[in-house]
Motif scaffolding. Structure first.
Motif, PDB file in Angstrom:
ATOM      1  N   GLN A 252       0.854  -1.189   0.000  1.00 59.46           N
ATOM      2  CA  GLN A 252       0.000   0.000   0.000  1.00 59.46           C
ATOM      3  C   GLN A 252       0.889   1.237   0.000  1.00 59.46           C
ATOM      4  N   ILE A 253       0.432   2.250  -0.724  1.00 61.11           N
ATOM      5  CA  ILE A 253       1.186   3.489  -0.881  1.00 61.11           C
ATOM      6  C   ILE A 253       0.231   4.645  -0.637  1.00 61.11           C
ATOM      7  N   GLY A 254       0.530   5.477   0.339  1.00 60.61           N
ATOM      8  CA  GLY A 254      -0.360   6.599   0.619  1.00 60.61           C
ATOM      9  C   GLY A 254      -0.197   7.101   2.026  1.00 60.61           C
ATOM     10  N   ILE A 255      -1.289   7.110   2.771  1.00 66.89           N
ATOM     11  CA  ILE A 255      -1.273   7.609   4.147  1.00 66.89           C
ATOM     12  C   ILE A 255      -2.205   6.760   5.004  1.00 66.89           C
ATOM     13  N   LEU A 256      -1.670   6.258   6.099  1.00 65.90           N
ATOM     14  CA  LEU A 256      -2.490   5.732   7.182  1.00 65.90           C
ATOM     15  C   LEU A 256      -2.059   6.488   8.431  1.00 65.90           C
ATOM     16  N   LYS A 257      -2.947   7.359   8.908  1.00 69.07           N
ATOM     17  CA  LYS A 257      -2.648   8.197  10.070  1.00 69.07           C
ATOM     18  C   LYS A 257      -3.308   7.580  11.301  1.00 69.07           C
ATOM     19  N   LYS A 258      -2.475   7.265  12.297  1.00 66.04           N
ATOM     20  CA  LYS A 258      -2.998   6.681  13.524  1.00 66.04           C
ATOM     21  C   LYS A 258      -3.451   7.789  14.487  1.00 66.04           C
ATOM     22  N   PRO A 259      -4.417   7.473  15.350  1.00 67.25           N
ATOM     23  CA  PRO A 259      -4.877   8.455  16.341  1.00 67.25           C
ATOM     24  C   PRO A 259      -3.918   8.511  17.527  1.00 67.25           C
ATOM     25  N   THR A 260      -4.176   9.424  18.427  1.00 66.36           N
ATOM     26  CA  THR A 260      -3.470   9.484  19.705  1.00 66.36           C
ATOM     27  C   THR A 260      -4.498   9.272  20.817  1.00 66.36           C
ATOM     28  N   GLY A 261      -3.989   9.021  22.023  1.00 69.43           N
ATOM     29  CA  GLY A 261      -4.852   8.981  23.189  1.00 69.43           C
ATOM     30  C   GLY A 261      -5.689   7.731  23.336  1.00 69.43           C
ATOM     31  N   THR A 262      -5.236   6.592  22.795  1.00 62.53           N
ATOM     32  CA  THR A 262      -6.006   5.366  22.915  1.00 62.53           C
ATOM     33  C   THR A 262      -5.100   4.164  22.734  1.00 62.53           C
ATOM     34  N   SER A 263      -5.500   3.036  23.292  1.00 62.54           N
ATOM     35  CA  SER A 263      -4.815   1.774  23.033  1.00 62.54           C
ATOM     36  C   SER A 263      -5.489   1.005  21.901  1.00 62.54           C
ATOM     37  N   ASP A 264      -6.664   1.473  21.473  1.00 62.85           N
ATOM     38  CA  ASP A 264      -7.400   0.838  20.370  1.00 62.85           C
ATOM     39  C   ASP A 264      -7.303   1.741  19.143  1.00 62.85           C
ATOM     40  N   VAL A 265      -6.129   1.733  18.482  1.00 63.79           N
ATOM     41  CA  VAL A 265      -5.874   2.706  17.425  1.00 63.79           C
ATOM     42  C   VAL A 265      -6.761   2.494  16.191  1.00 63.79           C
ATOM     43  N   VAL A 266      -7.267   1.288  15.999  1.00 58.77           N
ATOM     44  CA  VAL A 266      -8.105   1.031  14.823  1.00 58.77           C
ATOM     45  C   VAL A 266      -9.472   1.686  14.971  1.00 58.77           C
ATOM     46  N   ASN A 267     -10.011   1.640  16.166  1.00 58.96           N
ATOM     47  CA  ASN A 267     -11.420   1.993  16.345  1.00 58.96           C
ATOM     48  C   ASN A 267     -11.673   3.269  17.133  1.00 58.96           C
ATOM     49  N   ALA A 268     -10.680   3.818  17.801  1.00 57.85           N
ATOM     50  CA  ALA A 268     -10.916   4.966  18.678  1.00 57.85           C
ATOM     51  C   ALA A 268      -9.688   5.860  18.709  1.00 57.85           C
ATOM     52  N   GLY A 269      -9.798   6.950  19.475  1.00 56.69           N
ATOM     53  CA  GLY A 269      -8.671   7.857  19.628  1.00 56.69           C
ATOM     54  C   GLY A 269      -8.931   9.216  19.015  1.00 56.69           C
ATOM     55  N   TYR A 270      -7.961  10.120  19.191  1.00 54.17           N
ATOM     56  CA  TYR A 270      -8.116  11.508  18.761  1.00 54.17           C
ATOM     57  C   TYR A 270      -7.562  11.728  17.355  1.00 54.17           C
ATOM     58  N   GLN A 271      -8.389  12.367  16.525  1.00 52.97           N
ATOM     59  CA  GLN A 271      -7.973  12.875  15.214  1.00 52.97           C
ATOM     60  C   GLN A 271      -8.518  14.300  15.086  1.00 52.97           C
ATOM     61  N   GLU A 272      -7.693  15.198  14.526  1.00 53.58           N
ATOM     62  CA  GLU A 272      -8.148  16.569  14.317  1.00 53.58           C
ATOM     63  C   GLU A 272      -9.309  16.603  13.321  1.00 53.58           C
ATOM     64  N   SER A 273     -10.139  17.607  13.430  1.00 59.65           N
ATOM     65  CA  SER A 273     -11.206  17.830  12.447  1.00 59.65           C
ATOM     66  C   SER A 273     -10.706  18.796  11.374  1.00 59.65           C
ATOM     67  N   ARG A 274     -11.459  18.900  10.297  1.00 59.07           N
ATOM     68  CA  ARG A 274     -11.101  19.719   9.130  1.00 59.07           C
ATOM     69  C   ARG A 274      -9.719  19.319   8.606  1.00 59.07           C
ATOM     70  N   LEU A 275      -9.514  18.014   8.565  1.00 58.93           N
ATOM     71  CA  LEU A 275      -8.220  17.457   8.179  1.00 58.93           C
ATOM     72  C   LEU A 275      -7.959  17.695   6.691  1.00 58.93           C
ATOM     73  N   ASN A 276      -6.756  18.172   6.385  1.00 62.29           N
ATOM     74  CA  ASN A 276      -6.339  18.400   4.994  1.00 62.29           C
ATOM     75  C   ASN A 276      -4.836  18.175   4.920  1.00 62.29           C
ATOM     76  N   GLU A 277      -4.452  16.893   4.774  1.00 68.15           N
ATOM     77  CA  GLU A 277      -3.045  16.526   4.768  1.00 68.15           C
ATOM     78  C   GLU A 277      -2.738  15.699   3.520  1.00 68.15           C
ATOM     79  N   GLY A 278      -1.478  15.723   3.106  1.00 66.86           N
ATOM     80  CA  GLY A 278      -1.118  14.971   1.915  1.00 66.86           C
ATOM     81  C   GLY A 278       0.374  14.737   1.816  1.00 66.86           C
ATOM     82  N   LEU A 279       0.736  13.818   0.935  1.00 71.76           N
ATOM     83  CA  LEU A 279       2.132  13.537   0.642  1.00 71.76           C
ATOM     84  C   LEU A 279       2.258  13.293  -0.853  1.00 71.76           C
TER      85      LEU A 279
END
Length: 296
Positions: A252-279
């Motif tokens: 896979q080539i792209g972006i997988l951004k993990k959250p913070t503040g959780t041990s369950d990174v797949v299903n929960a945690g903090y992500q900013e809103s109005r996200l606009n990121e790229g590579l």
């Protein structure tokens, strides 16, 4: 020419022609850097490509259905940066860079902890892929986009190979704060092995293309990293280190951004809103590195 000499010349030519068989996708391309080895998958985007071409099996180099937000098409995700210039193995007359972006809608299936958009080569099947046999090298170049900067307080997977049963990644090319590994610098590109151990890193440059190649030997269970910046030739930056490359799977080539503040990174945690990121990506392909062949 004497008939016997002509026969010898013809025989020698036949040996040369068949010494390194080229699969159907293969073709050598002259550019800033030349591809020297048979291609298994070519992900270099043609100069005439339209964004809508990413949405169809008939026109995309990649799987148009995966891996992305369910409400999105790839034409919503991909951008064509106007001023990125050409990566090392891209011919400016034939290829152009592309950018993978993530937004608040970049939620794959029910994975609400992640924000992700991961391109998969068409033909790179989850089981028995031609890119998971023998010795293969994945090439890619990346360039930072200051207008869509990654937030390096998070962990990002940018190129990775996921096993067919989804239980592990054979390797990760990453940026940012690696969860559970606070001793690693955030502002670096990192290569991690299957055990999530960093085997090499380099500072993230904000203005230059950075070129990478990772050779996976599926016979000997090793991986080796190559690197350069700008238009410099690639150089080996690690030896062939031991790694468990078993289990099939897909790149896979792209972006997988993990959250913070959780041990369950797949299903929960903090992500900013109005996200606009790229590579920004270029020089993307997988070549057959049998007989130690690698394009530098």
């Amino acid at each position: 020419m004497h008939s016997s000499l002509m026969g010898l010349v013809a025989a020698a030519a036949a040996v040369v022609a068949t010494a390194v068989p080229r699969p159907p996708h293969s073709h050598a391309v002259a550019g800033t850097g030349a591809v020297k080895c048979p291609l298994v998958f070519d992900g270099r985007v043609k100069a005439a490509t339209e964004l809508s071409d990413f949405d169809s099996y008939g026109t995309s180099l990649f799987n148009p259905d995966y891996v992305k937000g369910q409400s999105l098409k790839w034409s919503d995700i991909i951008k064509f940066p106007a001023s990125a210039g050409s990566a090392r193995f891209d011919d400016a007359a034939q290829h152009k860079p592309f950018e993978v972006t993530i937004s608040d809608s970049s939620i794959f299936q029910t994975q609400k902890g992640f924000r992700r958009a991961g391109l998969q080569f068409q033909g790179d099947t989850n089981n028995d892929s031609p890119a998971t046999k023998g010795i293969k090298t994945i090439h890619f170049s990346v360039k930072w986009d200051a207008q869509r900067a990654l937030n390096l307080s998070h962990e990002y997977l940018n190129v990775w190979h996921e096993a067919a049963d989804y239980s592990a990644n054979q390797f990760n090319f990453e940026a940012g704060a690696i969860l559970g590994q606070s001793g690693l610098a955030r502002d670096t590109w990192k290569v991690l092995d299957r055990k999530n151990k960093q085997i090499w890193s380099t500072p993230i440059l904000k203005t230059d293309w950075q070129n990478f190649a990772i050779t996976l030997d599926f016979n000997k269970n090793t991986l080796q990293v190559y690197y350069s910046k700008g238009d410099d030739a690639l150089k080996s930056v690690t030896s062939a280190v031991s790694n468990d490359n078993s289990g099939g799977g897909q790149y896979q080539i792209g972006i997988l951004k993990k959250p913070t503040g959780t041990s369950d990174v797949v299903n929960a945690g903090y992500q900013e809103s109005r996200l606009n990121e790229g590579l920004i990506y270029g020089s993307l392909f997988i070549e057959d590195s049998a007989s130690a062949c690698i394009s530098l």
